[in-house]
Design a protein around this motif. Structure first.
Motif, PDB file in Angstrom:
ATOM      1  N   ALA A  62     -10.955  11.912  -5.415  1.00 47.79           N
ATOM      2  CA  ALA A  62      -9.911  11.445  -6.345  1.00 47.79           C
ATOM      3  C   ALA A  62      -9.440  12.602  -7.224  1.00 47.79           C
ATOM      4  CB  ALA A  62     -10.459  10.297  -7.194  1.00 47.79           C
ATOM      5  N   ALA A  63     -10.395  13.341  -7.770  1.00 50.65           N
ATOM      6  CA  ALA A  63     -10.030  14.448  -8.662  1.00 50.65           C
ATOM      7  C   ALA A  63      -9.226  15.498  -7.901  1.00 50.65           C
ATOM      8  CB  ALA A  63     -11.296  15.075  -9.254  1.00 50.65           C
ATOM      9  N   HIS A  64      -9.614  15.729  -6.655  1.00 51.58           N
ATOM     10  CA  HIS A  64      -8.883  16.737  -5.890  1.00 51.58           C
ATOM     11  C   HIS A  64      -7.471  16.252  -5.537  1.00 51.58           C
ATOM     12  CE1 HIS A  64      -8.493  20.454  -3.806  1.00 51.58           C
ATOM     13  NE2 HIS A  64      -8.065  19.831  -2.722  1.00 51.58           N
ATOM     14  N   GLY A  65      -7.338  14.956  -5.274  1.00 55.38           N
ATOM     15  CA  GLY A  65      -6.014  14.400  -4.992  1.00 55.38           C
ATOM     16  C   GLY A  65      -5.078  14.583  -6.185  1.00 55.38           C
ATOM     17  N   THR A  66      -5.604  14.351  -7.371  1.00 52.60           N
ATOM     18  CA  THR A  66      -4.799  14.550  -8.584  1.00 52.60           C
ATOM     19  C   THR A  66      -4.418  16.019  -8.725  1.00 52.60           C
ATOM     20  OG1 THR A  66      -5.955  12.722  -9.625  1.00 52.60           O
ATOM     21  CG2 THR A  66      -4.772  14.210 -11.090  1.00 52.60           C
ATOM     22  N   LEU A  67      -5.385  16.887  -8.450  1.00 51.12           N
ATOM     23  CA  LEU A  67      -5.124  18.336  -8.533  1.00 51.12           C
ATOM     24  C   LEU A  67      -4.013  18.773  -7.573  1.00 51.12           C
ATOM     25  CD1 LEU A  67      -6.868  20.944  -9.790  1.00 51.12           C
ATOM     26  CD2 LEU A  67      -7.317  21.270  -7.372  1.00 51.12           C
ATOM     27  N   VAL A  68      -4.042  18.221  -6.369  1.00 50.97           N
ATOM     28  CA  VAL A  68      -3.012  18.579  -5.381  1.00 50.97           C
ATOM     29  C   VAL A  68      -1.622  18.147  -5.879  1.00 50.97           C
ATOM     30  CG1 VAL A  68      -2.131  18.025  -3.070  1.00 50.97           C
ATOM     31  CG2 VAL A  68      -4.544  18.634  -3.371  1.00 50.97           C
ATOM     32  N   LEU A  69      -1.555  16.955  -6.481  1.00 47.76           N
ATOM     33  CA  LEU A  69      -0.244  16.517  -6.993  1.00 47.76           C
ATOM     34  C   LEU A  69       0.239  17.434  -8.110  1.00 47.76           C
ATOM     35  CD1 LEU A  69       0.490  12.739  -7.312  1.00 47.76           C
ATOM     36  CD2 LEU A  69       1.153  14.376  -5.574  1.00 47.76           C
ATOM     37  N   HIS A  70      -0.687  17.852  -8.950  1.00 47.00           N
ATOM     38  CA  HIS A  70      -0.293  18.811  -9.992  1.00 47.00           C
ATOM     39  C   HIS A  70       0.158  20.125  -9.360  1.00 47.00           C
ATOM     40  CE1 HIS A  70      -0.913  16.592 -13.666  1.00 47.00           C
ATOM     41  NE2 HIS A  70      -2.007  16.068 -13.132  1.00 47.00           N
ATOM     42  N   LEU A 107      -0.758  15.659   5.156  1.00 42.16           N
ATOM     43  CA  LEU A 107      -0.894  15.190   3.771  1.00 42.16           C
ATOM     44  C   LEU A 107       0.475  14.798   3.205  1.00 42.16           C
ATOM     45  CD1 LEU A 107      -2.658  14.663   1.324  1.00 42.16           C
ATOM     46  CD2 LEU A 107      -2.448  17.068   0.689  1.00 42.16           C
ATOM     47  N   ALA A 108       1.485  15.581   3.552  1.00 46.97           N
ATOM     48  CA  ALA A 108       2.846  15.257   3.081  1.00 46.97           C
ATOM     49  C   ALA A 108       3.260  13.876   3.592  1.00 46.97           C
ATOM     50  CB  ALA A 108       3.830  16.334   3.549  1.00 46.97           C
ATOM     51  N   ASP A 109       2.961  13.580   4.846  1.00 48.67           N
ATOM     52  CA  ASP A 109       3.324  12.273   5.406  1.00 48.67           C
ATOM     53  C   ASP A 109       2.588  11.148   4.675  1.00 48.67           C
ATOM     54  OD1 ASP A 109       5.004  13.504   7.133  1.00 48.67           O
ATOM     55  OD2 ASP A 109       3.741  13.284   8.904  1.00 48.67           O
ATOM     56  N   CYS A 110       1.326  11.374   4.359  1.00 47.74           N
ATOM     57  CA  CYS A 110       0.569  10.344   3.631  1.00 47.74           C
ATOM     58  C   CYS A 110       1.173  10.129   2.253  1.00 47.74           C
ATOM     59  CB  CYS A 110      -0.905  10.742   3.511  1.00 47.74           C
ATOM     60  SG  CYS A 110      -1.767  10.630   5.081  1.00 47.74           S
ATOM     61  N   LEU A 111       1.625  11.199   1.647  1.00 48.68           N
ATOM     62  CA  LEU A 111       2.240  11.076   0.326  1.00 48.68           C
ATOM     63  C   LEU A 111       3.514  10.226   0.394  1.00 48.68           C
ATOM     64  CD1 LEU A 111       1.959  11.977  -2.593  1.00 48.68           C
ATOM     65  CD2 LEU A 111       3.242  14.050  -2.014  1.00 48.68           C
ATOM     66  N   VAL A 112       4.298  10.413   1.451  1.00 51.76           N
ATOM     67  CA  VAL A 112       5.518   9.608   1.616  1.00 51.76           C
ATOM     68  C   VAL A 112       5.158   8.128   1.760  1.00 51.76           C
ATOM     69  CG1 VAL A 112       7.482   9.119   3.141  1.00 51.76           C
ATOM     70  CG2 VAL A 112       6.886  11.484   2.603  1.00 51.76           C
ATOM     71  N   VAL A 113       4.120   7.856   2.532  1.00 52.34           N
ATOM     72  CA  VAL A 113       3.702   6.454   2.724  1.00 52.34           C
ATOM     73  C   VAL A 113       3.297   5.824   1.393  1.00 52.34           C
ATOM     74  CG1 VAL A 113       1.911   4.992   3.748  1.00 52.34           C
ATOM     75  CG2 VAL A 113       2.999   6.767   5.126  1.00 52.34           C
ATOM     76  N   VAL A 114       2.522   6.560   0.613  1.00 52.77           N
ATOM     77  CA  VAL A 114       2.044   6.009  -0.661  1.00 52.77           C
ATOM     78  C   VAL A 114       3.226   5.782  -1.615  1.00 52.77           C
ATOM     79  CG1 VAL A 114       0.576   6.417  -2.683  1.00 52.77           C
ATOM     80  CG2 VAL A 114      -0.246   7.041  -0.397  1.00 52.77           C
ATOM     81  N   ILE A 115       4.117   6.756  -1.674  1.00 53.22           N
ATOM     82  CA  ILE A 115       5.260   6.627  -2.585  1.00 53.22           C
ATOM     83  C   ILE A 115       6.182   5.486  -2.153  1.00 53.22           C
ATOM     84  CG2 ILE A 115       7.385   7.796  -3.329  1.00 53.22           C
ATOM     85  CD1 ILE A 115       5.677  10.349  -3.529  1.00 53.22           C
ATOM     86  N   ALA A 116       6.391   5.348  -0.842  1.00 48.74           N
ATOM     87  CA  ALA A 116       7.210   4.235  -0.349  1.00 48.74           C
ATOM     88  C   ALA A 116       6.584   2.907  -0.772  1.00 48.74           C
ATOM     89  CB  ALA A 116       7.342   4.316   1.175  1.00 48.74           C
ATOM     90  N   GLY A 117       5.268   2.826  -0.663  1.00 47.05           N
ATOM     91  CA  GLY A 117       4.573   1.592  -1.066  1.00 47.05           C
ATOM     92  C   GLY A 117       4.745   1.302  -2.544  1.00 47.05           C
TER      93      GLY A 117
END
Ligand code: HNI
Length: 147
Positions: A62-70, A107-117
């Motif tokens: 979780a912490a690393h996911g937040t770091l990647v978004l930053h 990872l970019a594709d997963c980000l699109v899926v999450v944002i679409a949701g």
């Protein structure tokens, strides 16, 4: 150099302004590790990745996911020079972390899926197009220091 229209800039800024980094980042990275399990190999030191539930509850992921978004925030703030902005980060992923650059796209594709949701119908085709372009530039910049 990549050109951005005013509409593209506006769409990308709208998406980021609505992003909850602390939940979207972890969800996108968890999805990547679950959907494409070979990406787990880089996170051997991150504790329990035994199954989807373990990955989604793993605080280090979780912490690393937040770091990647930053990390993506840096591209947002330097949209006209994403290539140079990511030179050091690309070198790190290549030389030190040995991350296969194909994984950036996953990872970019997963980000699109999450944002679409999260955004639902507000994530219009035009918005998706602008965001897909943004992520393509990011993925390409992160892959530049690989030889
Ligand atoms: Ni990534 C570290 C940003 C994709 C594996 N990564 C970082 C750091 C940032 C970052 C920022 C911290 C750097 C530092 O310590 O100075 N990573 C990004 C971005 C993307 C991305 C913006 C794409 C959108 N990273 C990936 C992918 C993988 C990945 C796809 C593997 C599948 N990254 C790592 C690993 C580390 C890392 C592993 C080191 C983690 C640690 O703490 O040991």
């Amino acid at each position: 150099m990549v050109e951005w229209t005013d509409d593209e800039r506006a769409a990308i800024n709208t998406i980021f302004s609505k992003l909850d980094y602390d939940s979207v980042g972890p969800e996108a990275l968890s999805r990547c590790l679950i959907v494409y399990p070979w990406t787990q190999r880089y996170f051997g030191g991150f504790g329990n990745l035994y199954n989807a539930e373990a990955i989604m509850c793993n605080p280090m992921i979780a912490a690393h996911g937040t770091l990647v978004l930053h990390g993506l925030d840096r591209a947002l703030k330097n949209m006209d020079d994403i290539k140079n902005t990511y030179a050091a980060l690309s070198e790190l992923h290549s030389e030190k972390l040995h991350v296969d650059p194909d994984n950036f796209r996953l990872l970019a594709d997963c980000l699109v899926v999450v944002i679409a949701g999260r955004m639902g119908y507000e994530f219009s085709p035009d918005m998706q197009a602008a965001f897909a372009k943004f992520l393509s530039v990011v993925v390409s910049a992160l892959g530049r220091q690989y030889h």
